[in-house]
Scaffold this active site. Sequence first.
Site, PDB file in Angstrom:
ATOM      1  N   TYR A 158       0.855  -1.202   0.000  1.00 34.79           N
ATOM      2  CA  TYR A 158       0.000   0.000   0.000  1.00 34.79           C
ATOM      3  C   TYR A 158       0.878   1.234   0.000  1.00 34.79           C
ATOM      4  CZ  TYR A 158      -4.967  -0.058  -0.231  1.00 34.79           C
ATOM      5  OH  TYR A 158      -6.229  -0.080  -0.718  1.00 34.79           O
ATOM      6  N   GLU A 165      -0.292   4.910  -0.530  1.00 28.28           N
ATOM      7  CA  GLU A 165      -1.014   6.171  -0.769  1.00 28.28           C
ATOM      8  C   GLU A 165      -0.060   7.358  -0.702  1.00 28.28           C
ATOM      9  OE1 GLU A 165      -4.375   6.399   1.833  1.00 28.28           O
ATOM     10  OE2 GLU A 165      -5.477   4.876   0.718  1.00 28.28           O
ATOM     11  N   ASP A 219      -6.871  13.023 -25.291  1.00 26.29           N
ATOM     12  CA  ASP A 219      -6.991  11.638 -24.826  1.00 26.29           C
ATOM     13  C   ASP A 219      -6.383  10.741 -25.899  1.00 26.29           C
ATOM     14  OD1 ASP A 219      -7.698   9.103 -24.081  1.00 26.29           O
ATOM     15  OD2 ASP A 219      -9.795   9.584 -23.618  1.00 26.29           O
ATOM     16  N   THR A 249      -4.354   5.639 -21.739  1.00 25.72           N
ATOM     17  CA  THR A 249      -4.215   4.307 -21.179  1.00 25.72           C
ATOM     18  C   THR A 249      -2.807   3.831 -21.517  1.00 25.72           C
ATOM     19  OG1 THR A 249      -5.049   3.320 -23.221  1.00 25.72           O
ATOM     20  CG2 THR A 249      -6.658   3.684 -21.466  1.00 25.72           C
ATOM     21  N   LYS A 273      -2.911  -0.093 -24.741  1.00 28.22           N
ATOM     22  CA  LYS A 273      -3.343  -0.244 -26.144  1.00 28.22           C
ATOM     23  C   LYS A 273      -2.093  -0.250 -27.035  1.00 28.22           C
ATOM     24  CE  LYS A 273      -7.808   1.519 -24.751  1.00 28.22           C
ATOM     25  NZ  LYS A 273      -8.864   2.542 -24.866  1.00 28.22           N
ATOM     26  N   ARG A 325      -2.601  -2.991 -18.153  1.00 34.34           N
ATOM     27  CA  ARG A 325      -3.830  -2.194 -18.062  1.00 34.34           C
ATOM     28  C   ARG A 325      -3.631  -1.129 -17.004  1.00 34.34           C
ATOM     29  NH1 ARG A 325      -7.449  -4.771 -21.274  1.00 34.34           N
ATOM     30  NH2 ARG A 325      -8.812  -2.994 -20.964  1.00 34.34           N
TER      31      ARG A 325
HETATM   32  C1  LIG Z   1      -9.828   2.968 -23.992  1.00 37.48           C
HETATM   33  C2  LIG Z   1     -10.141   4.411 -23.870  1.00 37.48           C
HETATM   34  C3  LIG Z   1     -10.448   5.002 -22.641  1.00 37.48           C
HETATM   35  C4  LIG Z   1     -10.779   4.222 -21.389  1.00 37.48           C
HETATM   36  O1  LIG Z   1      -9.914   3.359 -20.935  1.00 37.48           O
HETATM   37  P1  LIG Z   1     -10.325   2.220 -19.869  1.00 37.48           P
HETATM   38  O2  LIG Z   1      -8.989   1.811 -19.406  1.00 37.48           O
HETATM   39  O3  LIG Z   1     -11.081   1.193 -20.635  1.00 37.48           O
HETATM   40  O4  LIG Z   1     -11.138   2.873 -18.809  1.00 37.48           O
HETATM   41  C5  LIG Z   1     -10.591   6.363 -22.586  1.00 37.48           C
HETATM   42  N1  LIG Z   1     -10.473   7.119 -23.683  1.00 37.48           N
HETATM   43  C6  LIG Z   1     -10.219   6.593 -24.894  1.00 37.48           C
HETATM   44  C7  LIG Z   1     -10.101   7.474 -26.076  1.00 37.48           C
HETATM   45  C8  LIG Z   1     -10.052   5.217 -25.032  1.00 37.48           C
HETATM   46  O5  LIG Z   1      -9.828   4.698 -26.232  1.00 37.48           O
END
Ligand SMILES: *Cc1c(COP(=O)(O)O)cnc(C)c1O
Length: 423
Positions: free
Chosen positions: A57, A59, A203, A229, A232, A238
């Site tokens: 932990y 924080e 994003d 994220t 991807k 993740r």
């Molecule tokens: C995948 C994605 C997210 C969210 O990600 P999670 O890890 O599934 O919550 C947010 N914004 C965009 C553009 C994404 O492609």
Amino acid sequence: MPLPLSHPALSAADPELADLVGAEERLQADTLRLIPSENYVSAAVLEATGTVLQNKYSEGYAGRRYYEGQQNIDRVETLAVERAKAVFGVEHANVQPYSGSPANLAAYLAFARPGDTVLGMSLPMGGHLTHGWGVSATGTWFHGVQYGVHADTGLIDFDQVRDLARKERPKIIFCGGTAVPRTIDFAAFGEIAREVDAVLVADIAHIAGLIAGGAHPSPVPHADVISTTTHKTLRGPRGAMLMSRATHAKALDKAVFPGLQGGPHNHTTAAIAVALHEAAAPAFRDYAHAVVANAKALAEALLARGFDLVSGGTDNHLVLIDLTGKDVPGKVAAKALDRAGIVVNYNTVPFDPRKPFDPSGIRIGTPSLTSRGLGTDLMPQVAEWIERGVTAAKADDEAALAAVRGEVAELMAHYPAPGLATA
Ligand SMILES: *Cc1c(COP(=O)(O)O)cnc(C)c1O
């Protein structure tokens, strides 16, 4: 193929669960995975996620924790932060968000109050739920206003973005999405955001790996905040990160912890550090460019077979196919392709006349197959399988799907997947 991998403790303690993991290993090895948000992480990333860092932990932030015993954890998190700053060329990075959705929520918490207006790309046009879409908390607690694309070109309608920004005066503007096959013009978004004094959040969840590898322009000169994220195209565990100039560091850090989260997932932080180390290597530049080259080659091969592609092609890792002209609903095609060993997702297309749970399109991408080493020479074969799958879906021809399934498995056996390849 020597699968399943060996998980001796798991197999002994919980054979039922171990069997499921083994089945998934075989599925990921045998199939052609075309979901553009998925990938194969390296064995090193996979190992990092399974370490004793999971037991801690922590924080707070490195050097400012609410728990003792952080000698090693502080160094792990600092490594991840420093590597993120170097890979993306940013002044500040927070590697603690649990995933992309909470990372975006932290941006709301940092820069808006409930009821404030936010401007984002509409979900059916290619945006993400968390960009203010109605069913998301972000569209319930905030006033979401949505932009889209031109009907004829499939490209973002910047006149609409500018008009909405001037009229609605949003606190935050989101750019980036989940089904955007073309380059995001961060400079155009930045200019609009500055004009209306909004915070621009880029994003880059889908394209972070392409940006890290120099295969997509960087939002750094134009965006106030970058949300991504890590799982991807970036090919990490993740998780997620928020990045910014130093001026926004405090607001973002406070929003993530204690604003939104408790303890960070240290095993994930470690795996993010490993993935960023891999992303900094020259081979990752080759990977990112190969992902795009494969997507372009696949798009060309699909066009040659008469498929209708949103925006007419792709600049990145993603291709959005409108199956209206093939007279097969997206869901029917996606389920048939799954039986043929080709994993895609059904997806809305811009101005889709069908319902979101039964839309007109399928969304495909090349991050996973590129991680396995497939090159542009094989993309015509992939397009041919997709055509046979879609045709078989329409004709309800299970034998044809089974034939494709066999061919796919045979090819994939020659391209071992990272993390699944055994010595
Ligand atoms: C995948 C994605 C997210 C969210 O990600 P999670 O890890 O599934 O919550 C947010 N914004 C965009 C553009 C994404 O492609």
